[in-house]
Design an enzyme around this catalytic site. Sequence first.
Site, PDB file in Angstrom:
ATOM      1  N   THR A 283      41.075  18.486 -14.115  1.00 20.29           N
ATOM      2  CA  THR A 283      42.387  18.924 -13.885  1.00 20.29           C
ATOM      3  C   THR A 283      42.692  20.244 -13.929  1.00 20.29           C
ATOM      4  O   THR A 283      41.790  21.080 -14.443  1.00 20.29           O
ATOM      5  CB  THR A 283      43.275  18.253 -15.239  1.00 20.29           C
ATOM      6  N   ASP A 284      43.805  21.024 -13.415  1.00 22.36           N
ATOM      7  CA  ASP A 284      43.969  22.357 -13.895  1.00 22.36           C
ATOM      8  C   ASP A 284      44.522  22.304 -15.310  1.00 22.36           C
ATOM      9  O   ASP A 284      44.538  21.376 -16.090  1.00 22.36           O
ATOM     10  CB  ASP A 284      45.300  22.727 -12.849  1.00 22.36           C
ATOM     11  N   ALA A 285      44.718  23.639 -15.904  1.00 21.05           N
ATOM     12  CA  ALA A 285      44.866  23.767 -17.294  1.00 21.05           C
ATOM     13  C   ALA A 285      46.005  22.810 -17.635  1.00 21.05           C
ATOM     14  O   ALA A 285      47.479  23.145 -17.040  1.00 21.05           O
ATOM     15  CB  ALA A 285      45.126  25.355 -17.363  1.00 21.05           C
TER      16      ALA A 285
END
Length: 567
Positions: A283-285
């Site tokens: 995932t992105d942050a």
Amino acid sequence: MVDLKAKPFYLSDEDIRWVQDTIASMSEEEKVGQLFVNMVQSREPEDIRKTVDKYHIGALRYMNAPAEELYEQNRLFQEQSRIPLLIASNCEAGGNGGVGGGTPIANGAAIAAADSEELAYRAALIGGREGAAIGCNWNFAPVVDILQNWRNTVVQLRAYNDNPEDIIRYARGFHRGTKEAGLATCAKHFPGDGTEENDQHLMMGINDLSTEQWDATFGKVYQALIDDGVMTIMAGHIAQPAWQRRLAGRELRDNEILPATLCPELITGLLRERLHFNGLVVTDASHMIGMFAAMPRSRQVPQAIAAGCDMFLFFNDYEEDFGYMLQGYRSGVITEERMNDALTRILGLKAALGLHRKKAQGTLLPEKENISIVGCEEHQKQSYEAANQYITLVKDTQKMLPLLPATHPRIRLVFISGEGRVVAGKLLGGSGDQLKAALKEELEQAGFTVDTGEDMAFKGKMEELHKKYDAVIVALDVVGFAQYNAMRVKWAKPIDQPWYTAELPTAFVSFNLTNHLVDLTMSRTYINVYMDHAQAVRAFVEKLTGKSPFNGRYNENVWCGRWDTRL
């Protein structure tokens, strides 16, 4: 299910046994811990030990710091962990994204301006080598978003351009350089940023293309990279409503549209089943509002894994997020099959990078003296050579260039900075003092007298202006991240506003964002430098004074859809 003998892993039977035996040896807590990429909060040995022992993390990322500090940090993490760790850098444009003092080479926009697969390769190779010197084995790059919307300032510099064929060429060069440096690449941000102007740090992004349009653009790019063997892909907090609706198998209400990080139709359905991606998805942050606001944290943490992502980027609260993920596993939100699939991809990536063998040999980190490569003279030389390729003269309709001390010795330098970047909750930079000083010094070394106009409070008589200055250079280093959805030029002082352009030859030069002409329609000379480091400043002044040619090409986005920007 993942096939560890196939692309992108290509594991041997022995490697596969290590993956399977390691999973079989894990407790529930260790399995859950492997799903997390930890953002390092402390480099104290005791804190490192507690993080590894209590939360069993599978990977880590960190804030930039001097090479020696990061080397010791990564050494302690690897020594403490039973299972070797993935250590991620963010070397999108060179080593400066992975280590303090690292070498900036070229961001995505600069690579496209140079139109050079070789430059993409060199940016990745140098970034990878400097990251590897401190123990990194995973690079969160390349950015393969498609900049269709000129207003988008999130990926305006990080993305290559708006041409899928170009993006594929550059990304292949980047992948080759990263692989040669011994790191895994991570193409981002699936299903694709650049169609709108909003920032997923602040709200859910929406890629609103039709399925046919997506297939011909973003889908084409991702399919090419998957076919080439990209090992990991980062999912963005970006919805793709057309594909989610098509794959849902039922009518969806608008409030059911989800960012890719939480959406099984996009990760499992589109990325895995239609594009046949066999590698790891991270995932992105997770602190970004595009994810955080989609559903309660207790649901979103396990839902990301249930949707098909394999790793979860960053804890909010260690104890709470770990508990949410563990509860999601125990309650069946994350099924046993999905957990095993995710763990197989995580450990499969580690095995593909040879981390299990390196751990047994005690070579997870190179010899400490290798950190001397960070920011070394050869890399600085390549940084300068890259700048010579990409700096772009967009227009000079007033025929101001070259600007010479013999004819225009007295320069007024107007410097416009941004408000910095918010990273992991901290505001970084924003003043531009270092760039301003470097630019003033280079101009003075070229023979100009440079006045920053600090003593000017009012415009005064135009006659006096002409007596004092021969030309104006307006330097823009407008930097912003996670504060606004789109960054624009902000004239902090009225005296700096461009009232002088009809009086004196004026060159506007951007050391950061490329599409400032929307705010500079009075400009008749405009230059994009793309990067704000010392080597780029030196190359710019040489081009300004005619000592070297402008070699970069601009993208049509630079005109911001207006006729008056071309004047």
